[in-house]
Scaffold this motif. Structure first.
Motif, mmCIF file in Angstrom:
data_model
loop_
_atom_site.group_PDB
_atom_site.id
_atom_site.type_symbol
_atom_site.label_atom_id
_atom_site.label_comp_id
_atom_site.label_asym_id
_atom_site.label_seq_id
_atom_site.Cartn_x
_atom_site.Cartn_y
_atom_site.Cartn_z
ATOM 1 N N ALA A 144 0.942 -1.073 0.162
ATOM 2 C CA ALA A 144 -0.003 0.043 -0.102
ATOM 3 C C ALA A 144 0.869 1.426 -0.044
ATOM 4 O O ALA A 144 0.546 2.263 -0.336
ATOM 5 N N THR A 145 2.141 1.235 0.428
ATOM 6 C CA THR A 145 2.995 2.292 0.518
ATOM 7 C C THR A 145 3.807 2.355 -0.854
ATOM 8 O O THR A 145 4.586 3.674 -0.975
ATOM 9 N N LYS A 146 3.754 2.053 -1.940
ATOM 10 C CA LYS A 146 4.229 1.925 -3.127
ATOM 11 C C LYS A 146 3.627 3.242 -3.695
ATOM 12 O O LYS A 146 2.356 3.175 -3.807
ATOM 13 N N ALA A 147 4.516 3.726 -4.514
ATOM 14 C CA ALA A 147 4.071 5.108 -5.012
ATOM 15 C C ALA A 147 2.628 5.050 -5.776
ATOM 16 O O ALA A 147 1.721 5.948 -5.627
ATOM 17 N N ALA A 148 2.591 3.870 -6.712
ATOM 18 C CA ALA A 148 1.230 3.816 -7.496
ATOM 19 C C ALA A 148 0.239 3.442 -6.709
ATOM 20 O O ALA A 148 -1.133 3.736 -6.891
ATOM 21 N N ASN A 149 0.209 3.052 -5.359
ATOM 22 C CA ASN A 149 -0.833 2.427 -4.537
ATOM 23 C C ASN A 149 -1.268 3.711 -3.543
ATOM 24 O O ASN A 149 -2.412 3.725 -2.842
ATOM 25 N N VAL A 150 -0.482 4.895 -3.304
ATOM 26 C CA VAL A 150 -0.617 5.581 -2.233
ATOM 27 C C VAL A 150 -1.691 6.730 -2.826
ATOM 28 O O VAL A 150 -1.632 6.981 -3.924
ATOM 29 N N PRO A 151 -2.789 6.962 -2.019
ATOM 30 C CA PRO A 151 -3.780 7.694 -2.486
ATOM 31 C C PRO A 151 -3.499 9.315 -2.747
ATOM 32 O O PRO A 151 -2.545 9.678 -2.286
ATOM 33 N N SER A 152 -3.938 9.567 -3.819
ATOM 34 C CA SER A 152 -3.950 11.065 -4.856
ATOM 35 C C SER A 152 -3.958 11.871 -3.419
ATOM 36 O O SER A 152 -5.102 12.177 -2.809
ATOM 37 N N GLY A 153 -3.124 12.558 -3.140
ATOM 38 C CA GLY A 153 -3.132 13.983 -2.267
ATOM 39 C C GLY A 153 -2.816 13.480 -0.837
ATOM 40 O O GLY A 153 -2.895 14.285 0.142
ATOM 41 N N TYR A 154 -2.095 12.296 -0.800
ATOM 42 C CA TYR A 154 -1.781 11.730 0.623
ATOM 43 C C TYR A 154 -0.243 11.393 0.373
ATOM 44 O O TYR A 154 0.334 11.212 -0.711
ATOM 45 N N ALA A 155 0.478 11.316 1.705
ATOM 46 C CA ALA A 155 1.801 10.768 1.896
ATOM 47 C C ALA A 155 1.980 9.796 2.801
ATOM 48 O O ALA A 155 1.040 9.758 3.819
ATOM 49 N N VAL A 156 2.777 8.818 2.808
ATOM 50 C CA VAL A 156 3.010 7.753 3.962
ATOM 51 C C VAL A 156 3.587 8.530 5.051
ATOM 52 O O VAL A 156 4.719 9.275 4.706
ATOM 53 N N VAL A 157 3.214 8.199 6.247
ATOM 54 C CA VAL A 157 4.013 8.758 7.430
ATOM 55 C C VAL A 157 5.179 8.091 7.604
ATOM 56 O O VAL A 157 5.076 6.650 7.850
ATOM 57 N N PRO A 158 6.332 8.708 7.568
ATOM 58 C CA PRO A 158 7.510 8.019 7.930
ATOM 59 C C PRO A 158 7.598 7.216 9.037
ATOM 60 O O PRO A 158 7.143 7.845 10.206
ATOM 61 N N ASN A 159 8.137 6.052 9.105
ATOM 62 C CA ASN A 159 8.264 5.193 10.182
ATOM 63 C C ASN A 159 6.959 4.601 11.002
ATOM 64 O O ASN A 159 6.844 4.296 12.094
ATOM 65 N N PHE A 160 5.812 4.765 10.156
ATOM 66 C CA PHE A 160 4.453 4.366 10.690
ATOM 67 C C PHE A 160 4.071 3.319 9.579
ATOM 68 O O PHE A 160 2.818 3.579 8.899
ATOM 69 N N VAL A 161 4.543 2.436 9.208
ATOM 70 C CA VAL A 161 4.330 1.358 8.201
ATOM 71 C C VAL A 161 4.667 -0.158 8.699
ATOM 72 O O VAL A 161 5.659 -0.412 9.294
#
Length: 406
Positions: A144-161
């Motif tokens: 889910a954290t791969k670039a193609a799967n991250v929702p538009s307008g959102y970013a993965v929270v670093p170290n919260f995966v």
């Protein structure tokens, strides 16, 4: 209707003579931080285990809060013998106490049922250890954290995966499980986008007892579903929604809880996403991204447009529209009382202030002079007690005709 409680500091909008603001840089409003944290202390900070009945759904009504903010500023009399060259008003702390809308359950039942669940079962063996170690959960979270799967307008929270704990933050709004049919971050993002005040979400797998009371959705020994340690499990996929950007330090919930007599509830695949840009605000241009720094106006700041700072209770979401209303009210107040040389508020900096990396407080600083990114130099400070104050999610908003990008 949202219930509110507004806490104002002493000498609200009164001005302090011989203010140190004439001599030094623009410090962060750390004096109001503890008050802001205390203001949200009684708020729920994480979703309940299972599917609570009745489910509590928080609501955020910005218009109701705006009305109180505006009244608090405009209706406050100036200090005696106030001069237009005096220091800016002291910090105003606003605490939002959100109402609860209760979704009613069906009429009470007198039997146990197998709960409805939306996640894959981990039955060989059906233990907490097998659940938290299940490779499929980790694979879904990481994918889910791969670039193609991250929702538009959102970013993965670093170290919260792919963690085994949940987010905890006083800006918690609500959660969903029933609206998900899989580990679907884009569905969660869509729900966040239509939820007032939502800025981030935490998606995860939760191990819960399969047999529960129909009436309460939890184990009930009297009905024959006691929730023993070896009771069969079910998997819920949940998304919890928050009004503040989640950060790595938000992942601090207990690694497990118990339901029934001894059933161990555990978590897996816990991953957080936050909006990657500040929200737009009606009547203002921007936002311009300042990142991890706040504006630092030249000293003496009173002569360079700084009007005041404002902090909000930790249960108030990141909502720059509140700052916009306060900015406009400050303009009216200054014109009426010739405060701050009668300057209009033309620009504000909305950001989150952290103490030792925890408990973010939504903060706004207001100015009669617009400043661009080149003045976003205050990345934090250290107080005399050794506390470290830092900034994140900093954005600038400008009245039309005052936009500055540099």
């Amino acid at each position: 209707m949202v219930r509110k409680n507004i806490i104002l500091s002493s000498l609200l909008l009164g001005l302090v003579s011989a203010s140190p603001l004439h001599q030094k840089r623009q410090d962060l409003p750390i004096d109001s931080y503890d008050e802001s944290v205390a203001a949200g202390a009684d708020s729920t900070d994480s979703p309940p285990v299972g599917d609570a009945v009745p489910q509590i759904v928080e609501s955020f009504d910005a218009d109701a809060v705006v009305a109180d903010i505006t009244a608090a500023i405009v209706d406050t009399p100036p200090a005696e013998a106030q001069a237009s060259t005096d220091a800016p008003p002291e910090v105003i702390t606003v605490n939002l106490k959100r109402s609860t809308n209760v979704a009613r359950a069906d009429a009470p039942a007198t039997s146990c049922i197998s709960r409805t669940y939306n996640g894959p079962q981990v039955a060989f063996p059906d233990t907490p250890e097998a659940f938290t170690g299940f490779a499929g959960f980790s694979a879904a979270a990481i994918d889910a954290t791969k670039a193609a799967n991250v929702p538009s307008g959102y970013a993965v929270v670093p170290n919260f995966v792919d963690l085994k704990v949940l987010g905890q933050d006083k800006s918690y709004i609500t959660y969903t499980s029933s609206k998900l049919t899989g580990y679907d971050t884009k569905k969660c993002a869509a729900i966040c986008d239509t939820t007032a005040g939502c800025t981030s979400f935490n998606i995860y797998y939760e191990r819960v007892p399969l047999e529960i009371s129909k009436a309460t959705q939890v184990p009930d020994a009297a009905l024959g579903c006691p929730g023993n340690a070896d009771a069969a499990s079910a998997t819920l996929i949940k998304c919890a929604f928050y009004g503040m950007p989640l950060v790595a330090s938000s992942a601090k919930s207990p690694a497990y809880q118990f339901q029934g007599k001894a059933f161990k509830v555990v978590y897996a695949g816990s991953t957080a996403f936050t909006k990657s840009a500040g929200p737009s605000v009606d009547g203002f241009q921007g936002p311009i991204t300042f990142g991890k720094a706040a504006i630092n106006a030249p000293a003496p700041v009173i002569d360079h447009g700084f009007l005041r700072s404002q902090t909000f209770g930790t249960n108030v979401p990141f909502a720059p529209e509140l700052c916009a209303a306060s900015c406009k009210a400050q303009t009216e107040y200054n014109a009426l009382h010739n405060t701050n040389k009668g300057q209009a508020c033309v620009f504000f900096n909305a950001y989150i202030m952290y103490k030792n990396g925890k408990d973010g407080v939504f903060t706004c600083a207001y100015y009669g002079v617009p400043y661009g990114v080149s003045y976003a130099k205050n990345t934090g400070q250290k107080d005399n007690s050794g506390n470290v104050w830092t900034i994140d999610s900093s954005f600038g908003y400008y009245l039309p005709g005052n936009f500055v990008s540099k």
